[in-house]
Design a protein around this motif. Structure first.
Motif, PDB file in Angstrom:
ATOM      1  N   UNK A 375       0.838  -1.195   0.000  1.00 21.74           N
ATOM      2  CA  UNK A 375       0.000   0.000   0.000  1.00 21.74           C
ATOM      3  C   UNK A 375       0.873   1.245   0.000  1.00 21.74           C
ATOM      4  N   UNK A 376       0.805   2.020  -1.066  1.00 27.71           N
ATOM      5  CA  UNK A 376       1.564   3.262  -1.124  1.00 27.71           C
ATOM      6  C   UNK A 376       0.931   4.346  -0.261  1.00 27.71           C
ATOM      7  N   UNK A 377      -0.378   4.264  -0.051  1.00 34.81           N
ATOM      8  CA  UNK A 377      -1.069   5.265   0.763  1.00 34.81           C
ATOM      9  C   UNK A 377      -0.995   4.873   2.233  1.00 34.81           C
ATOM     10  N   UNK A 378      -0.484   5.786   3.051  1.00 36.55           N
ATOM     11  CA  UNK A 378      -0.417   5.545   4.489  1.00 36.55           C
ATOM     12  C   UNK A 378      -1.792   5.770   5.111  1.00 36.55           C
ATOM     13  N   UNK A 379      -2.136   4.926   6.083  1.00 40.53           N
ATOM     14  CA  UNK A 379      -3.446   5.011   6.741  1.00 40.53           C
ATOM     15  C   UNK A 379      -3.247   4.952   8.247  1.00 40.53           C
ATOM     16  N   UNK A 380      -4.225   5.433   9.029  1.00 38.88           N
ATOM     17  CA  UNK A 380      -4.119   5.332  10.492  1.00 38.88           C
ATOM     18  C   UNK A 380      -4.021   3.876  10.936  1.00 38.88           C
ATOM     19  N   UNK A 381      -3.475   3.668  12.144  1.00 42.05           N
ATOM     20  CA  UNK A 381      -3.242   2.318  12.639  1.00 42.05           C
ATOM     21  C   UNK A 381      -4.491   1.439  12.604  1.00 42.05           C
ATOM     22  N   UNK A 382      -5.682   1.903  13.021  1.00 41.78           N
ATOM     23  CA  UNK A 382      -6.842   1.000  12.957  1.00 41.78           C
ATOM     24  C   UNK A 382      -7.122   0.486  11.547  1.00 41.78           C
ATOM     25  N   UNK A 383      -6.963   1.352  10.537  1.00 38.42           N
ATOM     26  CA  UNK A 383      -7.185   0.908   9.155  1.00 38.42           C
ATOM     27  C   UNK A 383      -6.075  -0.037   8.703  1.00 38.42           C
ATOM     28  N   UNK A 384      -4.841   0.267   9.098  1.00 37.01           N
ATOM     29  CA  UNK A 384      -3.725  -0.611   8.732  1.00 37.01           C
ATOM     30  C   UNK A 384      -3.906  -1.985   9.365  1.00 37.01           C
ATOM     31  N   UNK A 385      -4.319  -2.016  10.619  1.00 40.77           N
ATOM     32  CA  UNK A 385      -4.551  -3.297  11.303  1.00 40.77           C
ATOM     33  C   UNK A 385      -5.631  -4.102  10.592  1.00 40.77           C
ATOM     34  N   UNK A 386      -6.712  -3.439  10.186  1.00 43.39           N
ATOM     35  CA  UNK A 386      -7.788  -4.140   9.490  1.00 43.39           C
ATOM     36  C   UNK A 386      -7.314  -4.670   8.140  1.00 43.39           C
ATOM     37  N   UNK A 387      -6.479  -3.896   7.461  1.00 43.33           N
ATOM     38  CA  UNK A 387      -5.944  -4.335   6.161  1.00 43.33           C
ATOM     39  C   UNK A 387      -5.140  -5.617   6.329  1.00 43.33           C
ATOM     40  N   UNK A 388      -4.322  -5.671   7.365  1.00 41.52           N
ATOM     41  CA  UNK A 388      -3.515  -6.867   7.616  1.00 41.52           C
ATOM     42  C   UNK A 388      -4.414  -8.041   7.980  1.00 41.52           C
ATOM     43  N   UNK A 389      -5.362  -7.813   8.870  1.00 38.16           N
ATOM     44  CA  UNK A 389      -6.238  -8.902   9.305  1.00 38.16           C
ATOM     45  C   UNK A 389      -7.050  -9.465   8.144  1.00 38.16           C
ATOM     46  N   UNK A 390      -7.478  -8.599   7.234  1.00 36.06           N
ATOM     47  CA  UNK A 390      -8.274  -9.052   6.094  1.00 36.06           C
ATOM     48  C   UNK A 390      -7.463  -9.923   5.133  1.00 36.06           C
ATOM     49  N   UNK A 391      -6.140  -9.780   5.136  1.00 35.46           N
ATOM     50  CA  UNK A 391      -5.296 -10.494   4.175  1.00 35.46           C
ATOM     51  C   UNK A 391      -4.623 -11.734   4.749  1.00 35.46           C
ATOM     52  N   UNK A 392      -4.469 -11.802   6.064  1.00 35.62           N
ATOM     53  CA  UNK A 392      -3.609 -12.826   6.659  1.00 35.62           C
ATOM     54  C   UNK A 392      -4.086 -14.249   6.405  1.00 35.62           C
ATOM     55  N   UNK A 393      -5.364 -14.516   6.588  1.00 37.22           N
ATOM     56  CA  UNK A 393      -5.844 -15.896   6.495  1.00 37.22           C
ATOM     57  C   UNK A 393      -5.576 -16.470   5.108  1.00 37.22           C
ATOM     58  N   UNK A 394      -5.841 -15.685   4.065  1.00 41.36           N
ATOM     59  CA  UNK A 394      -5.608 -16.179   2.706  1.00 41.36           C
ATOM     60  C   UNK A 394      -4.124 -16.403   2.451  1.00 41.36           C
TER      61      UNK A 394
END
Length: 609
Positions: A375-394
């Motif tokens: 992700x080139x766009x920086x986001x606040x920690x809550x959004x970054x955490x959600x991005x990671x959680x959404x991708x990890x299982x796959x």
């Protein structure tokens, strides 16, 4: 294109062409014994009966699979608009050779199909076409061809590249102002996996056995570099006899063979031939390195030692290309037992430690690191955490094909080191499972990983301590420790075999912070702490001292390089006993496990306040 190739192409396509009478009248062609490829809008739906005519003789066929029809008001059949027909009992016919190699724009091609031009009924015709452009047709792409005589009856006909002698596409539709569209054969991978495998395996086995002495010499077969079409035909014939494996294993094989050139595939890998085709579509490697498809063949030859023909094919091509030493080394490699991992990096946006860039990789070994999120766009920690959680299982699921232990490595700035990433519950149907009780989860310090001097100290200490037992390498810093940074530095520097430090609490507490700020640049590979904080108690009743004592006893017979798996065991035990292992955080750095070199930050970002 030579006269010999032109004459052969016209004759060959005419012999393989069939008239299909299904949902509408159109064209088709033999791709394997008793199997015909055409357009879905010609054949009709899956399982329907169609009439086909070859050399004037009618036959009855069944549609094994077809692309679904358009929905709503759409009239153009969706991509890829392909169908496979089986005609039982029909043998003795020729078959085209299929290829996913496509000619360049402007190159001539030869097309065939049935047309009603200058005739009261559909008659077979063969003509010269030119590839003039691409047309996005999500989720795929169509190729534009120029030819004034492309008519509706030609839908489903083959398009052949005279440079390779292979059919690379299927005529889909005419264009309003002349010419037409061609669906490339990559679209076959969007049909039912079982039908796709059956078609390609029958095709590849047929062409391995077929007598090709009647074929003229093609330009692509004269190439002195890479893998030529004739060699591809032989390889695919060998691969068609291998046992089926899950799609996840095919993807893992592709990524390992492609190395840093691996990219998300445009279509699923259903079989070995799909992997080989995608690898042959990559940019040729530098001089002295083997083509990616040879690396793949070497891995398969090592896995299937009972197939001498695959090894023979490989060694002959490696010799021709001058890469025999590299290939022989790959053939004798032993399978790694080191864990694979998902690497997750959270990088602050310059000096702004409130917004983060998310980058993720699948790490298999130093030569096999696949970027999956950037992700080139920086986001606040809550959004970054959600991005990671959404991708990890796959991403974890993708790693299961390697049949090795799986880790999750979080590369974090120091303000996030105490985030309870190990306690994330990511499996909605199994909320009792946490990330850290299912897989080995470690955190790593972002600043140390990107500082050359700190990494040099880490590598030196790692070499001395990686295989030592922690009974001699683990020390504790207690909650009443008041040493200065200088005193802590002298103490750690005076113990070169120190490999792990048990902190008295989270790293934002004073004694822990001093120890962490000194231990990281001094190259200490591991630090551990628990979520509890010091309550100003003293003596043996101090819960922090009890934790540190229990941790030392639990890790005494553990080698440093096995520490993540041992901590996983402790976290799992805590799920049953509810002891201190539930909140155990492990910072563990193996300097040999590194993500690829980072791209430059967007302009101006370093100045963000």
């Amino acid at each position: 294109m030579s006269d010999a190739v032109t004459a052969w192409a016209e004759s060959h396509l005419g012999e393989c062409l069939v008239l299909v009478d299904g949902r509408m009248a159109g064209s088709g062609f033999f791709v394997a014994p008793g199997m015909i490829l055409t357009c879905a809008h010609v054949a009709g739906p899956t399982a329907s009966q169609v009439r086909v005519q070859w050399q004037g003789v009618p036959h009855l066929g069944t549609v094994l699979d077809a692309s679904p029809p358009p929905t709503g008001a759409a009239t153009l059949w969706p991509w890829p608009d392909l169908a496979v027909i089986r005609v039982d009992g029909l043998t003795g016919h020729p078959c085209v050779w299929l290829t996913t190699r496509m000619p360049g724009l402007g190159n001539p091609c030869v097309g065939a199909g049935y047309t009603s031009t200058l005739a009261p009924a559909l008659k077979p015709a063969v003509g010269l076409l030119h590839l003039t452009g691409r047309h996005d047709f999500p989720p795929g792409v169509l190729l534009k061809i120029s030819h004034e005589e492309v008519t509706p009856g030609m839908s489903g006909g083959p398009v052949l590249d005279p440079a390779t002698g292979g059919v690379w596409g299927v005529v889909k539709a005419k264009r309003d102002h002349g010419g037409g569209f061609v669906a490339p054969l990559i679209g076959l991978r969007h049909l039912a996996p079982a039908v796709h495998r059956a078609l390609w395996r029958a095709h590849d086995l047929h062409h391995r056995r077929a007598d090709h002495h009647r074929r003229p010499a093609f330009d692509a077969d004269r190439s002195g570099t890479y893998v030529v079409p004739a060699e591809e035909r032989d390889l695919r014939g060998i691969l068609a006899g291998l046992p089926e494996i899950p799609a996840e294993q095919h993807r893992a094989d592709y990524e390992r063979s492609a190395g840093p050139l691996a990219k998300p595939p445009s279509a699923p890998h259903h079989d070995y031939g799909d992997v080989a085709a995608d690898l042959m579509g990559l940019v040729a490697p530098p001089a002295g390195e083997p083509p990616q498809v040879l690396a793949y063949a070497a891995d398969l030859a090592r896995r299937h030692g009972e197939l001498p023909e695959l090894r023979d094919w490989l060694l002959y091509r490696a010799g021709r290309l001058g890469v025999s030493p590299v290939i022989r080394n790959r053939l004798t490699e032993t399978s790694s037992t080191a864990p694979v991992s998902v690497m997750v990096r959270l990088r602050p946006a310059g000096n702004n430690h409130l917004r983060y860039h998310v980058t993720m990789w699948r790490y298999v070994d130093a030569d096999h690191v696949v970027p999956v999120v950037d992700d080139l766009d920086a986001v606040p920690w809550p959004e970054a955490r959600q991005r990671v959680q959404d991708s990890l299982v796959e991403q974890i699921r993708q790693l299961t094909a390697h049949e090795r232990d799986i880790m999750v490595e979080f590369i974090l700035p120091q303000e996030l080191l105490n985030e309870p990433v190990h306690s994330w519950a990511l499996w909605r149907s199994r909320r009792w499972e946490t990330l850290g009780s299912k897989y080995a989860v470690v955190v790593r310090d972002l600043e140390r990983l990107e500082d050359a001097e700190s990494m040099a100290f880490l590598k030196r200490r790692w070499r001395m301590t990686a295989r030592q037992f922690l009974r001699s390498g683990l020390v504790s810093v207690h909650c009443d420790d008041r040493r200065s940074h200088e005193a802590m530095w002298a103490w750690i520097g005076g113990h070169p075999l120190l490999s792990a430090v048990a902190l008295p609490g989270p790293p934002d507490d004073a004694p822990s912070r001093v120890a962490l700020e000194v231990a990281l640049p001094e190259g200490v590979p591991a630090l551990a702490w628990c979520g509890m904080r010091c309550e100003k108690c003293s003596g043996d009743a101090c819960p922090v001292r009890l934790f540190q004592s229990a941790l030392a006893g639990s890790l005494a017979e553990t080698r440093h390089d096995a520490l993540p798996q041992r901590v996983l065991e402790l976290r799992r035990a805590a799920a049953a006993d509810n002891h201190w292992g539930r909140d155990l955080v492990l910072l563990w750095d193996d300097p040999t496990r590194r993500p690829p070199r980072q791209q430059m930050l967007p302009p101006g970002e370093a100045e963000v306040a």
